[in-house]
Structure formats: structure tokens, C-alpha cells
Design an enzyme around this catalytic site. Structure first.
Site, PDB file in Angstrom:
ATOM      1  CE  LYS A 188      30.522   2.316 -28.392  1.00 14.38           C
ATOM      2  NZ  LYS A 188      31.476   2.622 -30.451  1.00 14.38           N
ATOM      3  CD  GLU A 199      34.584   6.996 -37.024  1.00 14.02           C
ATOM      4  OE1 GLU A 199      34.904   7.549 -35.827  1.00 14.02           O
ATOM      5  OE2 GLU A 199      33.682   6.944 -37.210  1.00 14.02           O
TER       6      GLU A 199
HETATM    7  N1  PDD Z   1      34.632   1.153 -30.557  1.00 17.25           N
HETATM    8  N2  PDD Z   1      34.947   5.219 -33.950  1.00 17.25           N
HETATM    9  C1  PDD Z   1      34.380   4.216 -33.970  1.00 17.25           C
HETATM   10  C2  PDD Z   1      33.681   3.624 -35.686  1.00 17.25           C
HETATM   11  C3  PDD Z   1      34.011   3.248 -33.039  1.00 17.25           C
HETATM   12  O1  PDD Z   1      33.610   1.955 -33.609  1.00 17.25           O
HETATM   13  C4  PDD Z   1      35.129   3.525 -31.655  1.00 17.25           C
HETATM   14  C5  PDD Z   1      35.074   2.711 -30.638  1.00 17.25           C
HETATM   15  C6  PDD Z   1      35.535   4.797 -31.643  1.00 17.25           C
HETATM   16  C7  PDD Z   1      35.654   5.484 -30.443  1.00 17.25           C
HETATM   17  O2  PDD Z   1      35.346   5.251 -29.289  1.00 17.25           O
HETATM   18  P1  PDD Z   1      35.379   5.617 -28.165  1.00 17.25           P
HETATM   19  O3  PDD Z   1      36.843   6.531 -27.157  1.00 17.25           O
HETATM   20  O4  PDD Z   1      33.964   6.293 -27.256  1.00 17.25           O
HETATM   21  O5  PDD Z   1      35.855   4.255 -27.753  1.00 17.25           O
HETATM   22  C8  PDD Z   1      35.566   5.312 -32.738  1.00 17.25           C
HETATM   23  C9  PDD Z   1      34.397   0.400 -29.515  1.00 17.25           C
HETATM   24  C10 PDD Z   1      35.722   0.326 -27.913  1.00 17.25           C
HETATM   25  C11 PDD Z   1      34.173  -0.637 -30.062  1.00 17.25           C
HETATM   26  O6  PDD Z   1      33.440  -0.708 -31.365  1.00 17.25           O
HETATM   27  O7  PDD Z   1      34.631  -1.843 -29.631  1.00 17.25           O
END
Ligand code: PDD
Length: 284
Positions: A144, A176
């Protein structure tokens, strides 16, 4: 109030070095945790992924896990945050600009909160429209990182097309959403979502929602799907910390199902939230 440099300061007093590698190279990791009723949702999963992402890049955890939770809770308390998100970022640290880095850099850690309607957001209630774009990201999307330019551009294209989110496509298959995990529900009720791999971020909400689906005896199929399969699906939805379970009502201008949030999506939305909130109540 925000947290930076080991202390809480007013946001207009927060400073970072222009030599921070997070700024110069995108050499940093972030996490976003939802807050509802002043309580964090799925935070254990977010902190586990933070440790995992940092480990992949060889960046130290800036503080022990419990101290990070302390910072998050203090931000919620000091900002009287009822509903919204807590954001954390850890960079490799500050050094003269050089692609190569020393192993002993002191990581930079900062955090802030944002008030935001989650439960009563129009998108969660009524669903969102999806634009389809090419996935232009690097090959380690399971980490991330704050290298988010491809997603920034994807969201921009989505907004220009009157959409709230973009689904990214590689080799004909949906990877995604720009900031969320993508799902479809087939006519025979299977929930299809791409398996975790280096091609996508392993969503914390994904993990929690699939556990909920399992408890509800719903059929889960972890496999990639095409845009064609998505537009012909019975239902579609997305998940993330900040969007919880959000219905998808249109993809590339084509209505999904009858163009309204589907019943499987609604069931997951309700059950996920009930469970997340009761888990939090039990933990705090
Ligand atoms: N984004 N895929 C991507 C590319 C993301 O950036 C995110 C989350 C998710 C979902 O992950 P999670 O369920 O752990 O939030 C999937 C966050 C919310 C953001 O960038 O603000």
C-alpha cells in the site's frame, strides 16, 4: 489536530522536510481506517497490513503497534471525530536526494483524521457509477504505497464521465477499483472477486466482507472477471475502509441488474456493518 514529529500539533503548524523520501520518491506506505461512532473499524487488519507493507520495503515500524493505536485514538478524541477516517503514513525518512538509501534512516510518521459521512453517504445508499480504465500501476500493487498517480488519473477520468469510481483493467480482466476492491454477483448468486496476488491490494474490508459472506452461506468465487461479465452481472459492488460496502449501479454507461442496488449487496452491507460495530463494541 494532527500528529507529526512525535507530537500533536494544529494542522497549520505541521511541517515535514522537503527532503523526505515520501515526497521525493513516493517511498512510503499509508493506511486508512474507518471510524464510526468514534470507534475504529477493522483496525487490527489495517495495522497488520501496515506492518506487511513496511516489511516488503524494508522500512521499520515507526512505533510499537500499541503506540500507533494510541495515536489514532488520541486523534479521534482530540478532534472529537464521530464518523470519518484516520489516515496514517510512514515514509522511509529524510536524506539528501539519492535513489540509493541507507538502512538506518529514521522513518517519518504522521497521522490525521478526516470527518466524513460514511453510513449516510449518497454513494453507500444509492450506489455508484463506474468508469472502466486501463490499469497503469506498477507490479507490486499488494504493497500500500503512496505512489497513487495512476489512481489519481483514473479518478479524474471517472469524474469526467460522471462516475464516482474507476475499475482498472489489465489483460481484459478487472483488477480492482482505483481505491476499492471490485465484486460482481452472478445470476446464480455467486460473489466473484479477484483472488489476492501482487496484482491487487489485499483489502481489509474485502477480508472482513468475505468472512461475513461465508457466515451467511453465500457462495464466494475468488477468480478474475472481464468487463463483459461485469456489465452482464446481476449485481456489482465495491468495498473499502471509506466506502464500506457500496453498491455499483452502472458500469461504462450500462445499468447493472435493474439499475438499483441489489439484494445480495444490501444483505452484505447490513450484516458487515452490524458485525463490525458489535465487534468494536466488544473490544472497547
Ligand atoms: N483505499 N484497492 C485499492 C487500490 C485501494 O486503494 C483500497 C483502499 C482498497 C480497499 O482496501 P481496504 O478495504 O483495506 O480499505 C482496494 C483507501 C481507502 C484509500 O486510498 O483512501
Amino acid at each position: 489536530m494532527v500528529y507529526v514529529g512525535d507530537r500533536f500539533v494544529a494542522e497549520d503548524e505541521a511541517t515535514l522536510s522537503i527532503f523526505d523520501r515520501g515526497l521525493l520518491f513516493g517511498d512510503s506506505i499509508y493506511e486508512v481506517t474507518a471510524v464510526i461512532g468514534g470507534r475504529m473499524i477493522d483496525n487490527d487488519l489495517h495495522l497488520a497490513r501496515l506492518a506487511q507493507s513496511l516489511g516488503e520495503l524494508g522500512i521499520r515500524m515507526p512505533l510499537p503497534r500499541e503506540a500507533i493505536v494510541g495515536v489514532q485514538m488520541e486523534l479521534i478524541a482530540r478532534n472529537r471525530l464521530d464518523e470519518g477516517v484516520v489516515y496514517l503514513q510512514v515514509t522511509r525518512g529524510v536524506a539528501d536526494r539519492n535513489f540509493a538509501y541507507a538502512d538506518d534512516l529514521e522513518p517519518t510518521f504522521f497521522a490525521f483524521s478526516q470527518a466524513k459521512n460514511l453510513l449516510n453517504a449518497a454513494s453507500v445508499r444509492d450506489g455508484v457509477r463506474i468508469a472502466v480504465v486501463d490499469d497503469q500501476r506498477w507490479a507490486r500493487r499488494d504493497i500500500k504505497t503512496t505512489m497513487l498517480l495512476a489512481q489519481v488519473q483514473a479518478k479524474r477520468i471517472a469524474a469526467e464521465r460522471g462516475c464516482q469510481e474507476a475499475w482498472m483493467v489489465e489483460d481484459g480482466l478487472v483488477t480492482e477499483g482505483a481505491s476499492s476492491t471490485a465484486y460482481i454477483v452472478t445470476a446464480d448468486g455467486r460473489i466473484v472477486t479477484r483472488p489476492n496476488s501482487r496484482a491487487i491490494l489485499p483489502g481489509c474490508t474485502r477480508r472482513a466482507v468475505l468472512a461475513v459472506a461465508k457466515r451467511l452461506d453465500l457462495v464466494i468465487e475468488e477468480s478474475p472477471f472481464t468487463v463483459e461479465e461485469a456489465v452482464n452481472a446481476q449485481e456489482a459492488f465495491l468495498t473499502s475502509a471509506s466506502s464500506l460496502v457500496t453498491p455499483v449501479i452502472e458500469i461504462s454507461g450500462r445499468a447493472i441488474g435493474d439499475g438499483k442496488p441489489g439484494s445480495v449487496t444490501r444483505l452484505l452491507q447490513r450484516t458487515y456493518l452490524d458485525l463490525a460495530l458489535s465487534n468494536q463494541a466488544a473490544a472497547q
